[in-house]
Scaffold this motif. Sequence first.
Motif, mmCIF file in Angstrom:
data_model
loop_
_atom_site.group_PDB
_atom_site.id
_atom_site.type_symbol
_atom_site.label_atom_id
_atom_site.label_comp_id
_atom_site.label_asym_id
_atom_site.label_seq_id
_atom_site.Cartn_x
_atom_site.Cartn_y
_atom_site.Cartn_z
ATOM 1 N N THR A 92 -10.607 -3.251 5.898
ATOM 2 C CA THR A 92 -11.453 -3.379 7.104
ATOM 3 C C THR A 92 -12.438 -4.518 6.841
ATOM 4 O OG1 THR A 92 -13.208 -1.913 6.320
ATOM 5 C CG2 THR A 92 -11.373 -0.871 7.519
ATOM 6 N N PHE A 93 -12.864 -5.189 7.914
ATOM 7 C CA PHE A 93 -13.856 -6.257 7.748
ATOM 8 C C PHE A 93 -15.207 -5.683 7.328
ATOM 9 C CE2 PHE A 93 -10.760 -8.673 10.290
ATOM 10 C CZ PHE A 93 -10.563 -9.696 9.378
ATOM 11 N N ASP A 94 -15.487 -4.444 7.742
ATOM 12 C CA ASP A 94 -16.756 -3.812 7.338
ATOM 13 C C ASP A 94 -16.860 -3.738 5.830
ATOM 14 O OD1 ASP A 94 -17.505 -3.476 9.859
ATOM 15 O OD2 ASP A 94 -17.112 -1.302 9.983
ATOM 16 N N SER A 95 -15.748 -3.347 5.219
ATOM 17 C CA SER A 95 -15.770 -3.176 3.767
ATOM 18 C C SER A 95 -15.931 -4.525 3.060
ATOM 19 C CB SER A 95 -14.505 -2.412 3.356
ATOM 20 O OG SER A 95 -13.962 -2.908 2.206
ATOM 21 N N ILE A 96 -15.270 -5.571 3.587
ATOM 22 C CA ILE A 96 -15.401 -6.908 2.978
ATOM 23 C C ILE A 96 -16.842 -7.418 3.168
ATOM 24 C CG2 ILE A 96 -14.579 -9.313 3.054
ATOM 25 C CD1 ILE A 96 -11.900 -8.194 4.152
ATOM 26 N N ALA A 97 -17.369 -7.229 4.383
ATOM 27 C CA ALA A 97 -18.730 -7.700 4.677
ATOM 28 C C ALA A 97 -19.754 -7.007 3.781
ATOM 29 C CB ALA A 97 -19.061 -7.448 6.148
ATOM 30 N N GLU A 98 -19.551 -5.715 3.591
ATOM 31 C CA GLU A 98 -20.443 -4.912 2.745
ATOM 32 C C GLU A 98 -20.470 -5.466 1.311
ATOM 33 O OE1 GLU A 98 -22.323 -2.369 3.600
ATOM 34 O OE2 GLU A 98 -22.927 -1.991 1.519
ATOM 35 N N LYS A 99 -19.302 -5.817 0.820
ATOM 36 C CA LYS A 99 -19.202 -6.338 -0.555
ATOM 37 C C LYS A 99 -19.897 -7.696 -0.680
ATOM 38 C CE LYS A 99 -17.958 -6.903 -4.772
ATOM 39 N NZ LYS A 99 -18.487 -6.079 -5.859
ATOM 40 N N LEU A 118 -14.198 -2.151 -11.894
ATOM 41 C CA LEU A 118 -14.980 -3.391 -12.025
ATOM 42 C C LEU A 118 -15.864 -3.640 -10.802
ATOM 43 C CD1 LEU A 118 -12.143 -5.662 -13.463
ATOM 44 C CD2 LEU A 118 -14.241 -5.032 -14.662
ATOM 45 N N GLY A 119 -15.721 -2.773 -9.810
ATOM 46 C CA GLY A 119 -16.524 -2.941 -8.593
ATOM 47 C C GLY A 119 -15.911 -3.936 -7.621
ATOM 48 N N ILE A 120 -14.654 -4.296 -7.853
ATOM 49 C CA ILE A 120 -13.987 -5.237 -6.936
ATOM 50 C C ILE A 120 -13.654 -4.485 -5.649
ATOM 51 C CG2 ILE A 120 -11.905 -6.651 -6.589
ATOM 52 C CD1 ILE A 120 -11.811 -6.997 -9.671
ATOM 53 N N CYS A 121 -13.887 -5.157 -4.516
ATOM 54 C CA CYS A 121 -13.552 -4.545 -3.226
ATOM 55 C C CYS A 121 -12.070 -4.788 -2.946
ATOM 56 C CB CYS A 121 -14.423 -5.180 -2.151
ATOM 57 S SG CYS A 121 -13.848 -4.860 -0.486
ATOM 58 N N LEU A 122 -11.345 -3.719 -2.654
ATOM 59 C CA LEU A 122 -9.914 -3.859 -2.342
ATOM 60 C C LEU A 122 -9.687 -3.762 -0.835
ATOM 61 C CD1 LEU A 122 -8.357 -1.855 -5.332
ATOM 62 C CD2 LEU A 122 -8.512 -4.317 -5.064
ATOM 63 N N GLY A 123 -10.759 -3.898 -0.093
ATOM 64 C CA GLY A 123 -10.647 -3.940 1.364
ATOM 65 C C GLY A 123 -10.810 -2.580 2.012
ATOM 66 N N ASP A 124 -10.757 -1.504 1.218
ATOM 67 C CA ASP A 124 -10.950 -0.163 1.784
ATOM 68 C C ASP A 124 -12.330 0.344 1.349
ATOM 69 O OD1 ASP A 124 -10.486 0.190 -0.865
ATOM 70 O OD2 ASP A 124 -8.755 1.497 -0.659
ATOM 71 N N ASN A 125 -12.595 1.616 1.637
ATOM 72 C CA ASN A 125 -13.918 2.117 1.285
ATOM 73 C C ASN A 125 -13.932 2.912 -0.013
ATOM 74 O OD1 ASN A 125 -15.285 0.957 3.431
ATOM 75 N ND2 ASN A 125 -14.436 2.538 4.810
ATOM 76 N N GLU A 126 -12.769 2.958 -0.676
ATOM 77 C CA GLU A 126 -12.735 3.767 -1.911
ATOM 78 C C GLU A 126 -13.408 3.042 -3.046
ATOM 79 O OE1 GLU A 126 -9.155 5.723 -3.052
ATOM 80 O OE2 GLU A 126 -8.537 5.843 -0.938
ATOM 81 N N LYS A 127 -13.967 3.828 -3.944
ATOM 82 C CA LYS A 127 -14.643 3.240 -5.122
ATOM 83 C C LYS A 127 -13.803 3.533 -6.353
ATOM 84 C CE LYS A 127 -18.504 1.975 -3.035
ATOM 85 N NZ LYS A 127 -18.345 0.773 -2.321
ATOM 86 N N VAL A 179 -13.320 -9.776 -4.018
ATOM 87 C CA VAL A 179 -12.485 -9.033 -3.071
ATOM 88 C C VAL A 179 -11.025 -9.390 -3.358
ATOM 89 C CG1 VAL A 179 -11.943 -8.659 -0.620
ATOM 90 C CG2 VAL A 179 -14.301 -9.208 -1.299
ATOM 91 N N ILE A 180 -10.170 -8.373 -3.451
ATOM 92 C CA ILE A 180 -8.727 -8.591 -3.611
ATOM 93 C C ILE A 180 -8.036 -7.862 -2.461
ATOM 94 C CG2 ILE A 180 -6.686 -8.218 -5.062
ATOM 95 C CD1 ILE A 180 -8.516 -8.046 -7.506
ATOM 96 N N LEU A 181 -7.268 -8.609 -1.677
ATOM 97 C CA LEU A 181 -6.561 -7.970 -0.556
ATOM 98 C C LEU A 181 -5.062 -8.048 -0.811
ATOM 99 C CD1 LEU A 181 -8.712 -9.407 2.374
ATOM 100 C CD2 LEU A 181 -8.961 -7.211 1.201
#
Length: 361
Positions: free
Chosen positions: A210-217, A352-361, A201-203
């Motif tokens: 959103t915390f949902d997006s971080i939790a999902e990752k 790379l599949g890194i979560c940037l904190g949003d829901n975009e892929k 995760v990179i913020l």
Amino acid sequence: MSKKIGILTSGGDCAGLNAVIRAVVHYADQLGWEVVGIQNGTHGLLYDPPRVKTLTPEQFDGTILRHGGTILGTMNKGNPFAYPMKDGTTKDLSDDIINGIKKLGLDAVIGIGGDGSFAILKKLADRGGFNMVGVPKTIDNDLGCTEVSVGFDTAVMVATEALDRLQPTAASHDRVMILEVMGRDAGHIALNAGIAGGADVILIPEIPYTFDSIAEKIKQVKEDGRNFGLVIVSEAVKDEHGQTLQKEFADGQKRLGGIGDYLGEKIAEVTGSETRVTVLGHIQRGGQPTWSDRVMASSFGVKAVDLIREGKYGRMVAWQNRKVVDVAIEDAIAAYQEVDVNGTLVHTARGLGICLGDNEK
Ligand code: F6P
């Protein structure tokens, strides 16, 4: 024709400043010019006589190039146009600084700084009618018109190494590690180090999370069979209420800080993972400059002397398309460079599949 030039470092220090000073001194010496180093940014000019050191190539004995910090000292407080006095008032000391430059009989001043320092130096130069050129330095890499500034590469390397060191301990203890890095209002350090250091995760302040997006990752990482997670967060990322977190020091100064701890608790809550937080802080600014910062600093120093030779003032040296060029200082300040959310690195992180904190892929 012989010249006397002054050089100063201003704003927060970073790795590579001494390499700029060394390059200026060596090249100026070849031209038969004298170089004086002004101490502690423009502050050294407030004394009578001004606090300066004569700089000669012999002083650069092969060690200073390798050292972090600045042999001249620097300051990131005390705007001379509104200088804080002991009684709590402010005073315009700009004329004292301009007089300091006149007393030294300088043909030109090389200022090594970031956007804040350049805004002040340019205003002083316009008002005092002295010649100046700028060399960009900032670990934040937020100055416009240059792809990179001195100090950034070293800061990213330190942050990447921190992730390298956090990964094995995270894996040993089944933990999610949160690394808070500097960068002021721009997320360049977090984004670059996060990609290089394999963050999940990179913020960054440029992309709301959103915390949902971080939790999902983190959930997905666990489902994939991995027992640890790495999160890197830039210091200017806001809390869930949109507030920037700051720390106030004993002298009343405020600096960004606290988002790492805040996220650590929240991520533990929403993911059920054990979390630990590391705040990297000033370690990103000190230490040996990387080869790349040394090469850039050296090229910038030589180019700054070239600009004075050519009588091109009010210019900042810059790195563009594998070359050192020069740009108007006001253009560099105006073109503030935050992370381009549609740019290559954001796309790379998403790829790379890194979560940037949003829901975009
Ligand atoms: O601008 C450089 C920088 O290191 C920022 O990344 C950071 O927010 C700030 O300076 C820290 O300032 P100080 O050295 O005053 O704590």
